[in-house]
Write a protein that holds these residues in place. Structure first.
Motif, PDB file in Angstrom:
ATOM      1  N   THR A  64     -41.551  47.790 -24.800  1.00  0.00           N
ATOM      2  CA  THR A  64     -40.493  48.026 -24.458  1.00  0.00           C
ATOM      3  C   THR A  64     -39.265  47.283 -23.658  1.00  0.00           C
ATOM      4  O   THR A  64     -39.922  47.079 -22.731  1.00  0.00           O
ATOM      5  CB  THR A  64     -39.895  49.781 -25.046  1.00  0.00           C
ATOM      6  OG1 THR A  64     -39.650  49.839 -24.035  1.00  0.00           O
ATOM      7  CG2 THR A  64     -39.554  49.470 -26.013  1.00  0.00           C
ATOM      8  N   VAL A  65     -38.418  46.241 -24.186  1.00  0.00           N
ATOM      9  CA  VAL A  65     -37.840  45.915 -22.953  1.00  0.00           C
ATOM     10  C   VAL A  65     -36.540  45.611 -24.275  1.00  0.00           C
ATOM     11  O   VAL A  65     -36.077  45.407 -24.889  1.00  0.00           O
ATOM     12  CB  VAL A  65     -38.484  44.277 -23.886  1.00  0.00           C
ATOM     13  CG1 VAL A  65     -37.414  43.203 -22.275  1.00  0.00           C
ATOM     14  CG2 VAL A  65     -39.352  43.885 -23.143  1.00  0.00           C
ATOM     15  N   TYR A  66     -35.539  45.563 -22.582  1.00  0.00           N
ATOM     16  CA  TYR A  66     -34.214  46.064 -22.781  1.00  0.00           C
ATOM     17  C   TYR A  66     -33.586  44.671 -22.772  1.00  0.00           C
ATOM     18  O   TYR A  66     -33.782  43.382 -21.034  1.00  0.00           O
ATOM     19  CB  TYR A  66     -33.922  46.869 -21.869  1.00  0.00           C
ATOM     20  CG  TYR A  66     -32.084  46.944 -21.170  1.00  0.00           C
ATOM     21  CD1 TYR A  66     -31.307  47.748 -21.925  1.00  0.00           C
ATOM     22  CD2 TYR A  66     -31.569  46.045 -20.326  1.00  0.00           C
ATOM     23  CE1 TYR A  66     -29.627  47.859 -22.483  1.00  0.00           C
ATOM     24  CE2 TYR A  66     -29.849  45.799 -19.924  1.00  0.00           C
ATOM     25  CZ  TYR A  66     -29.175  46.654 -21.119  1.00  0.00           C
ATOM     26  OH  TYR A  66     -28.293  46.233 -20.893  1.00  0.00           O
ATOM     27  N   VAL A  67     -32.610  44.268 -23.285  1.00  0.00           N
ATOM     28  CA  VAL A  67     -31.960  42.600 -23.310  1.00  0.00           C
ATOM     29  C   VAL A  67     -30.493  43.252 -23.249  1.00  0.00           C
ATOM     30  O   VAL A  67     -30.460  43.852 -23.749  1.00  0.00           O
ATOM     31  CB  VAL A  67     -32.188  42.528 -25.099  1.00  0.00           C
ATOM     32  CG1 VAL A  67     -31.098  40.983 -24.996  1.00  0.00           C
ATOM     33  CG2 VAL A  67     -33.327  42.212 -25.386  1.00  0.00           C
ATOM     34  N   LYS A  68     -30.003  42.481 -21.893  1.00  0.00           N
ATOM     35  CA  LYS A  68     -28.943  43.173 -21.534  1.00  0.00           C
ATOM     36  C   LYS A  68     -27.710  42.265 -22.962  1.00  0.00           C
ATOM     37  O   LYS A  68     -27.721  41.144 -22.921  1.00  0.00           O
ATOM     38  CB  LYS A  68     -28.601  42.129 -20.427  1.00  0.00           C
ATOM     39  CG  LYS A  68     -27.254  42.525 -19.803  1.00  0.00           C
ATOM     40  CD  LYS A  68     -26.433  41.273 -18.562  1.00  0.00           C
ATOM     41  CE  LYS A  68     -25.917  41.772 -17.660  1.00  0.00           C
ATOM     42  NZ  LYS A  68     -25.209  41.199 -16.435  1.00  0.00           N
ATOM     43  N   GLU A  69     -26.958  42.718 -22.736  1.00  0.00           N
ATOM     44  CA  GLU A  69     -25.788  41.797 -24.137  1.00  0.00           C
ATOM     45  C   GLU A  69     -24.976  41.481 -23.530  1.00  0.00           C
ATOM     46  O   GLU A  69     -24.505  41.288 -22.272  1.00  0.00           O
ATOM     47  CB  GLU A  69     -25.066  43.352 -24.948  1.00  0.00           C
ATOM     48  CG  GLU A  69     -25.668  43.775 -25.573  1.00  0.00           C
ATOM     49  CD  GLU A  69     -25.102  45.033 -26.254  1.00  0.00           C
ATOM     50  OE1 GLU A  69     -23.423  45.182 -25.846  1.00  0.00           O
ATOM     51  OE2 GLU A  69     -26.032  45.697 -26.631  1.00  0.00           O
ATOM     52  N   GLN A  70     -24.254  40.060 -23.839  1.00  0.00           N
ATOM     53  CA  GLN A  70     -23.678  39.233 -23.688  1.00  0.00           C
ATOM     54  C   GLN A  70     -21.982  39.267 -23.594  1.00  0.00           C
ATOM     55  O   GLN A  70     -21.605  39.105 -22.974  1.00  0.00           O
ATOM     56  CB  GLN A  70     -24.460  37.725 -23.278  1.00  0.00           C
ATOM     57  CG  GLN A  70     -25.852  36.924 -22.959  1.00  0.00           C
ATOM     58  CD  GLN A  70     -26.272  35.841 -23.627  1.00  0.00           C
ATOM     59  OE1 GLN A  70     -25.094  34.993 -24.596  1.00  0.00           O
ATOM     60  NE2 GLN A  70     -27.359  35.030 -23.082  1.00  0.00           N
ATOM     61  N   ASN A 500     -32.704  40.395 -18.531  1.00  0.00           N
ATOM     62  CA  ASN A 500     -34.073  41.617 -19.147  1.00  0.00           C
ATOM     63  C   ASN A 500     -34.916  41.776 -18.287  1.00  0.00           C
ATOM     64  O   ASN A 500     -35.490  42.014 -17.123  1.00  0.00           O
ATOM     65  CB  ASN A 500     -34.199  40.869 -20.690  1.00  0.00           C
ATOM     66  CG  ASN A 500     -33.632  39.752 -21.118  1.00  0.00           C
ATOM     67  OD1 ASN A 500     -32.396  40.923 -21.752  1.00  0.00           O
ATOM     68  ND2 ASN A 500     -33.344  38.991 -21.400  1.00  0.00           N
ATOM     69  N   GLN A 501     -35.315  43.549 -19.028  1.00  0.00           N
ATOM     70  CA  GLN A 501     -36.005  44.087 -18.390  1.00  0.00           C
ATOM     71  C   GLN A 501     -37.292  44.514 -18.918  1.00  0.00           C
ATOM     72  O   GLN A 501     -36.543  44.848 -20.511  1.00  0.00           O
ATOM     73  CB  GLN A 501     -35.654  45.261 -17.089  1.00  0.00           C
ATOM     74  CG  GLN A 501     -34.529  46.100 -17.724  1.00  0.00           C
ATOM     75  CD  GLN A 501     -34.306  46.739 -16.837  1.00  0.00           C
ATOM     76  OE1 GLN A 501     -34.821  46.960 -15.817  1.00  0.00           O
ATOM     77  NE2 GLN A 501     -32.812  47.216 -16.753  1.00  0.00           N
ATOM     78  N   VAL A 502     -38.714  44.980 -18.238  1.00  0.00           N
ATOM     79  CA  VAL A 502     -38.973  45.724 -19.271  1.00  0.00           C
ATOM     80  C   VAL A 502     -38.863  47.183 -19.029  1.00  0.00           C
ATOM     81  O   VAL A 502     -38.932  47.643 -17.388  1.00  0.00           O
ATOM     82  CB  VAL A 502     -40.983  45.412 -18.980  1.00  0.00           C
ATOM     83  CG1 VAL A 502     -41.986  46.251 -19.899  1.00  0.00           C
ATOM     84  CG2 VAL A 502     -41.029  43.775 -19.294  1.00  0.00           C
ATOM     85  N   ILE A 503     -38.887  48.056 -20.240  1.00  0.00           N
ATOM     86  CA  ILE A 503     -38.755  49.412 -19.581  1.00  0.00           C
ATOM     87  C   ILE A 503     -40.180  50.128 -19.618  1.00  0.00           C
ATOM     88  O   ILE A 503     -40.181  51.151 -18.688  1.00  0.00           O
ATOM     89  CB  ILE A 503     -37.999  49.727 -21.043  1.00  0.00           C
ATOM     90  CG1 ILE A 503     -36.948  48.842 -20.801  1.00  0.00           C
ATOM     91  CG2 ILE A 503     -37.579  52.031 -20.585  1.00  0.00           C
ATOM     92  CD1 ILE A 503     -35.368  50.128 -22.121  1.00  0.00           C
ATOM     93  N   ASP A 504     -40.658  50.080 -20.922  1.00  0.00           N
ATOM     94  CA  ASP A 504     -42.378  50.588 -21.319  1.00  0.00           C
ATOM     95  C   ASP A 504     -43.263  49.555 -21.267  1.00  0.00           C
ATOM     96  O   ASP A 504     -43.369  48.427 -21.578  1.00  0.00           O
ATOM     97  CB  ASP A 504     -42.143  51.629 -22.750  1.00  0.00           C
ATOM     98  CG  ASP A 504     -41.819  52.519 -22.102  1.00  0.00           C
ATOM     99  OD1 ASP A 504     -41.850  53.371 -20.946  1.00  0.00           O
ATOM    100  OD2 ASP A 504     -40.812  53.315 -23.141  1.00  0.00           O
ATOM    101  N   VAL A 505     -44.247  49.399 -20.369  1.00  0.00           N
ATOM    102  CA  VAL A 505     -45.120  48.869 -20.213  1.00  0.00           C
ATOM    103  C   VAL A 505     -46.491  49.169 -21.802  1.00  0.00           C
ATOM    104  O   VAL A 505     -46.371  50.571 -21.275  1.00  0.00           O
ATOM    105  CB  VAL A 505     -45.612  48.343 -18.815  1.00  0.00           C
ATOM    106  CG1 VAL A 505     -44.909  47.792 -18.021  1.00  0.00           C
ATOM    107  CG2 VAL A 505     -46.912  49.781 -18.511  1.00  0.00           C
ATOM    108  N   ALA A 506     -46.962  48.025 -22.139  1.00  0.00           N
ATOM    109  CA  ALA A 506     -48.264  48.740 -23.039  1.00  0.00           C
ATOM    110  C   ALA A 506     -49.311  49.040 -22.134  1.00  0.00           C
ATOM    111  O   ALA A 506     -49.709  48.721 -20.567  1.00  0.00           O
ATOM    112  CB  ALA A 506     -48.883  47.315 -23.679  1.00  0.00           C
TER     113      ALA A 506
END
Length: 652
Positions: A64-70, A500-506
């Protein structure tokens, strides 16, 4: 009218009754063929077991990846459906980036997937990754044939045989990352080598060496294979295996899911994809600083030479003359002159930037990745800064939009129109700034010229010393200004963090097996095992042309059935069943038929009964004799007449 309606209702009920399925009869038929269900059910379960046993396992991992809302906005469609607020396409754009070929190719470059390794078991072939017993070292200096599978078989501790076959394969240049030709003829190669030998043929050039996981027993037990892969095919295959989706409509968290036969391989790829995505995000943010540093370095290369020469001139002058202080008037003149030249230096630097950005816009209108923000070089013009930032943002939006659409898309066309208008405004603003800067520089040059006249009135030694100092100060001011801006750009670059940042890595430990699904496959096998005999029984019943049951006659005949007579194995010795065995079931059947006939004729004393059949030996004589006998025993005067002129038997 009522009678007609009742008749129609009666006919419809009769049709429905005729078309209704007799469940009880079907169940009895199915039970009579129970052995078919057992046989086919067992075969189907065996097939399901073999499928589960030898089908390649498919695993699934997620990240999962978090995307910052602009920025926030209102979607027109959302306004019509419920006034829901959402980020203005930012999440959709980032999903398009994650699904792009560009990002997939970047991830593959950091993974060692140029060679795929396989092990062949008794039936199935599985892929190895990071635990393969042999390693193949490719000669990247020449194009290699991709898609050709080599089979390796161990002969002893250090010797092995290798062979390969294929056709219509292509050469791939790993350095240029492009195809280099197609081989139309069939490929056939076979040879014996030792570990470490360089294998060169007209198709490939490589070496086979043992790895850390080498086990001699396994090498002799299994057959190993390897194949060269090109980046293009690998990227397309990986893109087809993973999916990107938003967790919910109101969330800016994106979930990446990938499926594959090797859990370690897909886990490494998905994690590397996320790493490259975050890197790209940071690179986009650092782009302005990198462009600024590159521009400043280009300006510093000339300033450093001038500063060094001016420093040497002052040193030489001071060595040949006694150090002397300027008087108060000369000092004031020098300070004022230094301020004017400093202002001129900054304006000239700004003028270079204006001309640079104007030339860049005219020559690279479709590529604004190297455009430098005005604020990065100390230009605080609000209109220019806003326009440049807007133009860069429009190009970034267009490039992201083109990942999922074409140039003909209405959204892309709208962005193109905005780019054209913004470019016009920017060029007009730059031309005005160039004119203003040129006028200001001319005024400063006039002031400096007047100051130079005053300098000429100074003594020769002071005038020379002042000239050397002016050159040194001019170069030093520009150098210090550029170094200050360069340091600011480096600090900004070092302090930048990705939005943006990775929340959960595989994680390979969290890999979920999605195929083959043993329970579902067994259920499907059972259904197939039951469906085949069921279909056979139903088709057998559908194509049956024999009369087996009472309803078979009722379907085709409108007359009522008045009785049924059990079948006798041999009627040659018992033609007169009702006389010889009056208490038998057959005799009772004839009595029932006699009673039903009396009910049909409604008490008439005289009636004629015709007994006939569609073929010989169906029991016409047997039924006629016994029916006549049952009437005679009942006290009726009965005449039995035989009309079988071809094979008469009544006389017997």
């Amino acid at each position: 009218m009522v009678n007609e309606t009742n008749n129609n209702y009666t006919r419809s009920v009769q049709v429905q009754n005729e078309d209704a399925v007799d469940v009880k009869t079907l169940i009895v038929k199915f039970i009579s063929y129970w052995y078919l269900f057992v046989i086919f059910g067992f075969i189907a379960l065996c097939g399901g077991y073999l499928y589960n046993r030898y089908s390649p396992n498919v695993y699934q991992v997620s990240s999962t990846v978090y995307v910052k809302e602009q920025k926030m906005g209102m979607d027109a469609a959302a306004m019509m459906t419920g006034m829901n607020f959402r980020s203005s396409g930012n999440v959709d754009n980032e999903m398009a980036v994650l699904r792009s070929y560009m990002l997939t190719e970047r991830a593959l470059k950091h993974l060692d997937l140029d060679v795929s390794y396989y092990v062949k078991g008794r039936v199935a072939t599985s892929e190895l990754y990071r635990d393969n017993p042999i390693m193949v070292e490719i000669d990247y200096s020449k194009p290699q044939m991709v898609g050709l599978t080599y089979e390796v078989k161990m002969l002893d501790d250090s010797c092995f045989s290798i062979k390969a076959k294929g056709k219509n394969l292509r050469y791939y240049d790993f350095k240029r990352e492009e195809f280099a030709g197609i081989l139309q003829s069939d490929v056939s190669f076979e040879g014996t080598y030792r570990f470490g030998d360089t294998i060169i043929n007209e198709y490939n050039a490589f070496r086979v060496v043992p790895s850390y996981y080498l086990d001699q027993d396994d090498l002799e037990k299994f057959k190993y294979r390897f194949r060269f892969n090109d980046k293009i095919s690998q990227a397309k295959m990986m893109m087809s295996d993973y999916s990107v989706a938003s967790i919910s409509k109101l969330s800016s968290v994106i979930q990446l899911t990938i499926q594959g036969n090797n859990a370690k391989k897909i886990t490494d790829f998905l994690n590397q994809l996320c790493v490259e995505y975050i890197k790209r995000d940071l690179e986009m943010k650092n782009q302005v600083q990198e462009n600024t540093i590159r521009f400043i370095d280009g300006q510093l290369s000339g300033i450093q030479d001038s500063l060094s020469r001016a420093e040497v001139d002052i040193q030489v002058f001071q060595q040949g003359n006694d150090f002397m202080n300027l008087d108060e008037q000369a000092t004031q003149l020098f300070n004022y002159l230094k301020e004017q030249e400093k202002t001129r230096a900054e304006l000239e630097l700004n003028l270079k930037y204006y001309k640079n950005i104007k030339t860049y816009l005219q020559d690279n209108i479709n590529d604004l990745d190297k455009l430098i923000a005005p604020s990065a070089v100390g230009i605080q013009d609000p209109i220019l800064n806003t326009t440049v930032n807007k133009l860069v943002e429009l190009f970034q939006t267009k490039s992201t939009q083109l990942l999922t659409s074409t140039e003909k898309n209405p959204i892309v066309k709208t962005i193109d129109e905005q780019i054209v208008q913004t470019k016009k405004v920017l060029l007009e603003n730059i031309n005005n700034l160039i004119n203003n800067a040129s006028l200001t520089i001319n005024e400063i040059n006039n002031n400096i010229a007047k100051l130079d006249e005053q300098v000429r009135e100074l003594p020769a030694a002071q005038r020379r010393y002042l000239g050397y100092t002016r050159k040194f100060t001019y170069s030093e001011n520009i150098y210090n200004f550029l170094m200050e801006k360069r340091s600011e750009a480096q600090i900004l670059k070092a302090s930048n963090t990705p939005d943006n940042q990775v929340i959960d890595v595989a994680d390979v430990l969290l890999a979920k097996k999605v195929a083959p699904n043993n329970i579902v496959n067994y259920l499907i096998a059972i259904i197939i095992g039951l469906a085949i005999p069921t279909a056979y029984i139903l088709l057998l019943d559908f194509f049956n042309t024999k009369i087996l049951e009472r309803k078979d006659i009722e379907k085709v005949c409108k007359f009522p059935i008045i009785g049924q007579i059990p079948m006798i194995e041999s009627t040659k010795e018992t033609k007169t069943m009702v006389i010889d065995s009056p208490k038998s079931p057959a005799a009772e059947s004839f009595r029932s038929i006699r009673t039903n006939i009396d009910y049909i004729v409604q008490g008439k004393d005289k009636c004629t009964v015709l007994v006939t059949g569609d073929m010989a030996t169906v029991g016409k004589t047997y039924i006629s004799v016994n029916m006549a006998s049952i009437y005679a025993l009942y006290g009726k005067r009965t005449v039995l007449v035989g009309f079988d002129l071809r094979k008469p038997r009544l006389y017997q």
